[in-house]
Scaffold this active site. Structure first.
Site, PDB file in Angstrom:
ATOM      1  N   CYS A  96      -0.820   1.186   7.401  1.00 35.43           N
ATOM      2  CA  CYS A  96      -1.147   1.476   6.002  1.00 35.43           C
ATOM      3  C   CYS A  96      -2.551   2.070   5.879  1.00 35.43           C
ATOM      4  O   CYS A  96      -2.786   2.967   5.077  1.00 35.43           O
ATOM      5  CB  CYS A  96      -1.027   0.215   5.161  1.00 35.43           C
ATOM      6  SG  CYS A  96       0.682  -0.331   4.880  1.00 35.43           S
ATOM      7  N   GLU A 109       0.824  -1.210   0.000  1.00 31.28           N
ATOM      8  CA  GLU A 109       0.000   0.000   0.000  1.00 31.28           C
ATOM      9  C   GLU A 109       0.858   1.261   0.000  1.00 31.28           C
ATOM     10  O   GLU A 109       0.533   2.246  -0.672  1.00 31.28           O
ATOM     11  CB  GLU A 109      -0.920   0.011   1.220  1.00 31.28           C
ATOM     12  CG  GLU A 109      -1.934  -1.129   1.248  1.00 31.28           C
ATOM     13  CD  GLU A 109      -1.414  -2.354   1.963  1.00 31.28           C
ATOM     14  OE1 GLU A 109      -2.232  -3.154   2.433  1.00 31.28           O
ATOM     15  OE2 GLU A 109      -0.172  -2.522   2.050  1.00 31.28           O
TER      16      GLU A 109
END
Length: 224
Positions: free
Chosen positions: A102, A70
């Site tokens: 994330c 991510e």
């Protein structure tokens, strides 16, 4: 004048890489992220071929510091300098849902870039607390405007057709795909639903009516 070179063919994911990492019944350590960016007409800020692609987490055995998929995607999309006067719709298909860190960073990105909307479809939920409370992270991401859902046969097949070097073969669902998808969908809804204040349950569940107990099987250990 010499004709310009044709755009390079987009790299596709090997078939076994997809089945090993997106299979929601097995528990691979790597995280793969496939993404699609819907671009406004006439917008050319995204390099050719990069509006639809995939990447994975950068592990300790790879060159450079470890980095989650991510975060690598945020690095990529930030490098495009998307026009803030236009609206972009990003859809991600991830083998594991974002960890707490994330999820928080994705939420910050959405708050700072109101011209970008985000949909996330995850094969399964990342349940380790190594990076914080994954449940709070998912709720924060939802509050920032992201749409979060679990992949079903429809999304798996879409990824197979769009991102995988499938050699013309049709997608073959593995055993227990639908059952696992339903389970993770129920678990995700439980995580994302608003939490009632401690004083409210007696109002909704008087003594004459038993309070519903947990109806979910215990989460198995996950990998990220």
């Amino acid at each position: 004048m010499e004709a310009s070179a044709a755009p390079m063919a987009r790299c596709l994911m090997p078939e076994d890489t997809f089945t090993e990492n997106f299979n929601n019944v097995v528990w691979q350590k790597a995280t793969y992220l496939c993404y699609e960016v819907e671009l406004p007409d006439g917008d050319y800020r995204v390099p050719p071929g990069q509006d639809k692609d995939f990447l994975h987490n950068q592990g300790g055995h790879m060159a450079g510091p470890p980095r989650h998929a991510e975060m690598r995607f945020l690095d990529l999309i930030s490098s495009w300098n998307l026009d803030q006067d236009l609206c972009y719709r990003v859809t991600c298909f991830i083998s594991w849902s974002p960890c707490a860190v994330c999820a928080q960073r994705l939420a910050e990105f959405l708050r700072e870039n109101s011209h970008v909307s985000l949909r996330i479809f995850a094969s399964r939920i990342y349940t380790k607390r190594k990076y914080g409370d994954y449940r709070e992270g998912l709720r924060t991401l939802k509050e920032a405007g992201a749409q979060i859902a679990i992949m079903t046969s429809k999304e798996f097949e879409h990824c197979w057709k769009t991102f995988v070097d499938n050699q013309g073969r049709t997608f073959q669902a593995w055993d227990e795909l639908d059952a696992e998808s339903r389970y993770w969908s129920m678990e995700l809804q439980r995580i994302l639903q608003p939490t009632a204040p401690p004083s409210l349950p007696p109002l909704y569940f008087p003594p004459s009516h038993p309070v519903p107990g947990p109806s979910f099987r215990s989460l198995r250990g996950s990998s990220g």
